[in-house]
Design an enzyme around this catalytic site. Structure first.
Site, PDB file in Angstrom:
ATOM      1  N   ARG A 119       1.398   5.057  -6.933  1.00 18.32           N
ATOM      2  CA  ARG A 119       2.542   5.572  -7.696  1.00 18.32           C
ATOM      3  C   ARG A 119       2.055   6.301  -8.937  1.00 18.32           C
ATOM      4  NH1 ARG A 119       7.545   1.695  -6.519  1.00 18.32           N
ATOM      5  NH2 ARG A 119       8.100   3.010  -4.773  1.00 18.32           N
ATOM      6  N   GLN A 124       4.062  11.948  -6.587  1.00 17.77           N
ATOM      7  CA  GLN A 124       5.497  11.776  -6.370  1.00 17.77           C
ATOM      8  C   GLN A 124       6.022  12.549  -5.167  1.00 17.77           C
ATOM      9  OE1 GLN A 124       7.586  12.428 -10.035  1.00 17.77           O
ATOM     10  NE2 GLN A 124       7.518  10.273 -10.563  1.00 17.77           N
ATOM     11  N   ASP A 127       5.518  10.651  -1.872  1.00 18.06           N
ATOM     12  CA  ASP A 127       5.977   9.263  -1.866  1.00 18.06           C
ATOM     13  C   ASP A 127       7.047   9.070  -0.783  1.00 18.06           C
ATOM     14  OD1 ASP A 127       7.008   6.779  -2.414  1.00 18.06           O
ATOM     15  OD2 ASP A 127       7.143   7.079  -4.579  1.00 18.06           O
ATOM     16  N   SER A 130       9.667   6.081  -1.321  1.00 15.60           N
ATOM     17  CA  SER A 130      10.801   6.385  -2.198  1.00 15.60           C
ATOM     18  C   SER A 130      11.802   7.287  -1.486  1.00 15.60           C
ATOM     19  CB  SER A 130      10.334   7.077  -3.483  1.00 15.60           C
ATOM     20  OG  SER A 130       9.665   6.156  -4.295  1.00 15.60           O
ATOM     21  N   TYR A 226       5.431  -1.781  -9.292  1.00 19.01           N
ATOM     22  CA  TYR A 226       6.133  -2.665  -8.346  1.00 19.01           C
ATOM     23  C   TYR A 226       6.376  -4.036  -8.979  1.00 19.01           C
ATOM     24  CZ  TYR A 226       5.172   0.424  -4.374  1.00 19.01           C
ATOM     25  OH  TYR A 226       5.141   1.467  -3.501  1.00 19.01           O
TER      26      TYR A 226
HETATM   27  P1  NAD Z   1      10.547  -2.039  -3.994  1.00 19.62           P
HETATM   28  O1  NAD Z   1      11.235  -1.403  -2.848  1.00 19.62           O
HETATM   29  O2  NAD Z   1       9.208  -2.644  -3.804  1.00 19.62           O
HETATM   30  O3  NAD Z   1      11.501  -3.207  -4.568  1.00 19.62           O
HETATM   31  C1  NAD Z   1      12.861  -2.965  -4.814  1.00 19.62           C
HETATM   32  C2  NAD Z   1      13.256  -3.565  -6.140  1.00 19.62           C
HETATM   33  O4  NAD Z   1      13.342  -4.976  -6.013  1.00 19.62           O
HETATM   34  C3  NAD Z   1      12.277  -3.298  -7.287  1.00 19.62           C
HETATM   35  O5  NAD Z   1      12.961  -2.645  -8.328  1.00 19.62           O
HETATM   36  C4  NAD Z   1      11.831  -4.687  -7.695  1.00 19.62           C
HETATM   37  O6  NAD Z   1      11.591  -4.810  -9.089  1.00 19.62           O
HETATM   38  C5  NAD Z   1      13.019  -5.534  -7.270  1.00 19.62           C
HETATM   39  N1  NAD Z   1      12.766  -6.982  -7.165  1.00 19.62           N
HETATM   40  C6  NAD Z   1      11.683  -7.648  -6.697  1.00 19.62           C
HETATM   41  N2  NAD Z   1      11.854  -8.964  -6.796  1.00 19.62           N
HETATM   42  C7  NAD Z   1      13.092  -9.170  -7.330  1.00 19.62           C
HETATM   43  C8  NAD Z   1      13.855 -10.312  -7.670  1.00 19.62           C
HETATM   44  N3  NAD Z   1      13.389 -11.548  -7.502  1.00 19.62           N
HETATM   45  N4  NAD Z   1      15.095 -10.127  -8.184  1.00 19.62           N
HETATM   46  C9  NAD Z   1      15.606  -8.897  -8.382  1.00 19.62           C
HETATM   47  N5  NAD Z   1      14.927  -7.768  -8.075  1.00 19.62           N
HETATM   48  C10 NAD Z   1      13.683  -7.898  -7.575  1.00 19.62           C
HETATM   49  O7  NAD Z   1      10.445  -1.059  -5.234  1.00 19.62           O
HETATM   50  P2  NAD Z   1      10.758   0.506  -5.292  1.00 19.62           P
HETATM   51  O8  NAD Z   1      12.218   0.702  -5.292  1.00 19.62           O
HETATM   52  O9  NAD Z   1       9.991   1.204  -4.235  1.00 19.62           O
HETATM   53  O10 NAD Z   1      10.154   0.929  -6.696  1.00 19.62           O
HETATM   54  C11 NAD Z   1      10.260   0.209  -7.879  1.00 19.62           C
HETATM   55  C12 NAD Z   1      10.041   1.141  -9.060  1.00 19.62           C
HETATM   56  O11 NAD Z   1       8.794   1.827  -9.015  1.00 19.62           O
HETATM   57  C13 NAD Z   1      11.055   2.278  -9.156  1.00 19.62           C
HETATM   58  O12 NAD Z   1      12.262   1.928  -9.687  1.00 19.62           O
HETATM   59  C14 NAD Z   1      10.323   3.264 -10.048  1.00 19.62           C
HETATM   60  O13 NAD Z   1      10.543   2.983 -11.413  1.00 19.62           O
HETATM   61  C15 NAD Z   1       8.900   3.021  -9.717  1.00 19.62           C
HETATM   62  N6  NAD Z   1       8.421   4.176  -8.922  1.00 19.62           N
HETATM   63  C16 NAD Z   1       7.491   4.996  -9.458  1.00 19.62           C
HETATM   64  C17 NAD Z   1       7.034   6.077  -8.714  1.00 19.62           C
HETATM   65  C18 NAD Z   1       6.003   7.021  -9.269  1.00 19.62           C
HETATM   66  O14 NAD Z   1       5.673   6.928 -10.426  1.00 19.62           O
HETATM   67  N7  NAD Z   1       5.461   7.906  -8.440  1.00 19.62           N
HETATM   68  C19 NAD Z   1       7.505   6.317  -7.441  1.00 19.62           C
HETATM   69  C20 NAD Z   1       8.467   5.461  -6.921  1.00 19.62           C
HETATM   70  C21 NAD Z   1       8.903   4.381  -7.684  1.00 19.62           C
END
Ligand code: NAD
Length: 372
Positions: A119, A124, A127, A130, A226
């Site tokens: 990430r 991006q 990805d 996402s 994550y």
């Molecule tokens: P994911 O699909 O792995 O998880 C989904 C969500 O579940 C996450 O937000 C995580 O914090 C949440 N989660 C885990 N355990 C939990 C719990 N016990 N209770 C409540 N929530 C819980 O994550 P994702 O959606 O793929 O990505 C998370 C974050 O990563 C995004 O919101 C973003 O900020 C970041 N991201 C960055 C990039 C980048 O910089 N290139 C790209 C994609 C995402």
């Protein structure tokens, strides 16, 4: 170099790893593009639309391709049919697919797992997770709306005032934020919770309320952005504290994941029993075991008058846009690996090394190797 795109073989999979619009980009990079006949058909792209853009059809594309682009992980049989030493770019389910990963190493396949893309800002546009989460978050809301016995928005009519649906999102990552935006556009009252404190502002900027739970979440986020796994005690307390929000909701959309682990169980049977009859839970974590204790992956089950939906491939139900987005991420990644029309792997580059699982007969990804 031949880029090959087979037809996906998993039942119900309608996506394709390359869309016709991207063929010219690959050709300009000096590549030949071949597809298995019918590869794009279920995504809305008949063979002719690829031929028009300069691709060719090849019934035995796996045997001919130097680089295979695919959506779903290859089966053992597909690995067997690939050229020895070829490159694979696609989802690999790297922590749940040991026989296929060993088979890739045995056939000296250079296999890249799109799930393991780091990430980084410069990654991006590559990805894929996402991109697919965006589709899933959107579709989850529509599924819930389609099965809910009530309106989403507040409606004031001559026949009475209908109160808006209350929707709770558990896990406000990419899918969760998309679900919030979609539900808000349909007029629902939305609340959301995530263990990563950084999410609060994003939730609020979409017009939803962030649920504050008295849990210690300072270490909730890893270096990669994550969520980190938490203790059993943490999850037990989280369940207790979420009881009120879950039972007040007409719809719960859960997306909570921790990479490489079973999804945490956050919605217990007791919580489901406390929900109003006709309520709907859409558990987007179903494929990783589910956030709800009653979820059956791949099925919709009625428990205590609550519909618990466990879809495992929502992107596959929107194959046109899902394929367009997925194909963009894989072709951007392929372009990153190219130099003068052939593959040039710089293994010191985090972006190349991060998703690399097998190379030159070895499983080179440490965490995947540890799991084997
Ligand atoms: P994911 O699909 O792995 O998880 C989904 C969500 O579940 C996450 O937000 C995580 O914090 C949440 N989660 C885990 N355990 C939990 C719990 N016990 N209770 C409540 N929530 C819980 O994550 P994702 O959606 O793929 O990505 C998370 C974050 O990563 C995004 O919101 C973003 O900020 C970041 N991201 C960055 C990039 C980048 O910089 N290139 C790209 C994609 C995402």
């Amino acid at each position: 170099m031949v880029i090959g795109v087979p037809k996906e073989t998993v039942a119900g999979e309608r996506r394709v790893a390359l869309v016709p619009e991207l063929v010219p980009k690959l050709k300009e990079a000096g590549l030949e593009v071949r597809l298995e006949p019918g590869a794009g058909q279920s995504a809305g792209h008949p063979d002719g639309s690829y031929l028009e853009k300069g691709a060719q059809m090849a019934p035995d594309v796996l045997a001919e391709a130097d680089v295979v682009l695919k959506v779903r992980p290859p089966s053992a049989d597909e690995v067997e049919r690939m050229k020895e030493g070829a490159t694979f770019i696609g989802f690999l389910a790297p922590y749940a697919n040991a026989p296929v990963i060993r088979a890739c190493a045995d056939r000296r396949i250079t296999a890249f797992s799109m799930e393991l893309m780091p990430r980084l800002a410069r990654a991006q546009s590559m990805d894929a997770l996402s991109a697919m989460s965006t589709v899933a978050g959107y579709k989850a809301v529509l599924l819930a709306a389609g099965r809910l016995p009530r309106f989403f928005p507040l409606l004031m009519t001559a026949a009475g005032t209908m109160t808006p649906t209350r929707l709770l999102v558990v896990g406000a990552g990419v899918a969760g934020l998309q679900a919030i935006g979609t539900a808000r556009r349909l007029g629902a009252l939305v609340e959301a919770y995530d263990t990563r404190p950084a999410v609060k502002e994003q939730v609020e900027s979409l017009g939803a309320k962030f649920v504050v739970l008295d849990l210690e979440t300072k270490d909730a986020e890893d270096k990669g952005g994550y969520a980190r796994g938490q203790s059993e005690e943490f999850y037990r307390r989280q369940q207790e504290m979420m009881l009120k929000s879950v039972t007040a909701a007409d719809v719960v959309i859960s997306t909570a994941l921790v990479p490489g682990q079973r999804a945490p169980v956050l919605i217990t049977e007791e919580m489901v029993r406390g929900m109003r009859p006709g309520s709907v839970i859409v558990d987007l974590a179903a494929e990783q075991g589910g956030n709800c204790a009653l979820t059956v992956p791949g099925e919709d089950v009625l428990r205590h008058d609550v519909l618990v939906m466990g879809p495992t491939n929502l992107p596959g139900t929107m194959p046109l846009h899902a394929s367009e987005m997925y194909a963009t991420t894989v072709t951007n990644f392929l372009a990153h690996l190219l130099k003068d029309g052939s593959l040039h792997l710089d293994l010191t580059d985090e972006l190349t090394r991060g998703p690399l699982v097998t190379h030159q007969g070895e499983v080179v990804h440490e965490a995947v190797r540890a799991r084997l």
